[in-house]
Scaffold this motif. Sequence first.
Motif, short mmCIF file in Angstrom:
data_model
loop_
_atom_site.label_atom_id
_atom_site.label_comp_id
_atom_site.label_asym_id
_atom_site.label_seq_id
_atom_site.Cartn_x
_atom_site.Cartn_y
_atom_site.Cartn_z
N UNK A 260 0.83 -1.21 0.00
CA UNK A 260 0.00 0.00 0.00
C UNK A 260 0.86 1.25 0.00
N UNK A 261 1.92 1.24 0.79
CA UNK A 261 2.81 2.40 0.82
C UNK A 261 3.52 2.58 -0.53
N UNK A 262 4.02 1.49 -1.11
CA UNK A 262 4.74 1.56 -2.38
C UNK A 262 3.81 1.98 -3.52
N UNK A 263 2.52 1.66 -3.42
CA UNK A 263 1.57 2.02 -4.48
C UNK A 263 1.41 3.53 -4.62
N UNK A 264 1.82 4.27 -3.58
CA UNK A 264 1.70 5.72 -3.63
C UNK A 264 2.56 6.36 -4.69
N UNK A 265 3.63 5.69 -5.11
CA UNK A 265 4.52 6.26 -6.13
C UNK A 265 4.52 5.43 -7.41
N UNK A 266 3.59 4.48 -7.53
CA UNK A 266 3.55 3.60 -8.70
C UNK A 266 2.42 4.00 -9.64
N UNK A 267 2.51 3.57 -10.89
CA UNK A 267 1.41 3.79 -11.84
C UNK A 267 0.53 2.56 -11.95
N UNK A 268 1.00 1.42 -11.46
CA UNK A 268 0.23 0.19 -11.52
C UNK A 268 0.83 -0.81 -10.55
N UNK A 269 -0.05 -1.51 -9.82
CA UNK A 269 0.37 -2.64 -8.99
C UNK A 269 -0.10 -3.91 -9.66
N UNK A 270 0.79 -4.89 -9.79
CA UNK A 270 0.45 -6.19 -10.36
C UNK A 270 0.67 -7.24 -9.30
N UNK A 271 -0.35 -8.06 -9.07
CA UNK A 271 -0.24 -9.07 -8.03
C UNK A 271 -1.08 -10.29 -8.35
N UNK A 272 -0.77 -11.39 -7.68
CA UNK A 272 -1.58 -12.59 -7.82
C UNK A 272 -2.85 -12.49 -7.01
#
Length: 307
Positions: A260-272
């Motif tokens: 959740x913290x890292x998603x603050x600076x990402x354009x997309x989260x990819x996960x299973x």
Amino acid sequence: MGRSEEPAAAAETTTGGAGGGPFVLVGTDGSPSALRVVEVAAREAGQRGVRLVVAHAFIWPLFRVSLEPSLYGPTEGGLRRQAQIVLDTAVARARAVAPDTEVSGELISGEPLVVLATRSRGAELVVVASRGTGAFGGLVLGSVAVHLAAHAECPVLVVRGRDEPEGPVLLAVDGSPDSDAAVDFAFAEARARGAELVAVHAWAPRSGPGDLTPLFHGAEEVHAEAGRVLDAALARAAERHPGTKAEPRLLRGKPREVLLEESGSAQLVVMGARGRGGFAGLLLGSVSQALLHHAHCPVAVVRNSAG
């Protein structure tokens, strides 16, 4: 896997470009958030070089109500006409965003969950809003997004968070079968977007009161094992995607909090869909649920097709 077996009815109306081959599927319900999702889906289809199918689930025929204009109302009225306007508006928005992409619209009789899950067969990606006009105000996430993340026959991109997300593609790695399936998707997505790829594996020596790991393994051993999981996943992916590199990040903390913290600076989260330690009866793991509800950027959920 608990997937819905009820078939959706055939498309009643197709608006332009009803071709074959691979496609991106997007659902629309006429809400402002749905039009934003259509724009995202159009860009995704353009990046992949495939066609876009815009679908609107038309539920009223199931209730055997009149679809035609009222005798006492305007001739352009009626439920069928309203549904067609919703679809045509979304198709026009997609074509404006991606003029070089083939776009077709499908007005399909059926319940939205069933229509999109069934139509996802053969799609490369399904794109949906985190909420739409059918969501209850008290719900954080619409039922369509949750259902599709667990049941669709292809990866699902849930559009949420910032309107113009920037930064890297963030890949969640934990060594599970679903996580392995997400690795290939993330590498391809980063290449298509021209974005950096960051692979994150979160570890913690103590995950809760009932965790006996600290009794048998110290923090250094847990850290080393986490590093091996991350390195192995990226080594396998590097063989299949030689032109794309990923920055590995081994971060201490609970997975949901770290991601959740890292998603603050990402354009997309990819996960299973489900990670290691998830209960077999659950179609979505707790970390996936947390990201779908609270991530700061869009989230792509990928299930292992063999699972």
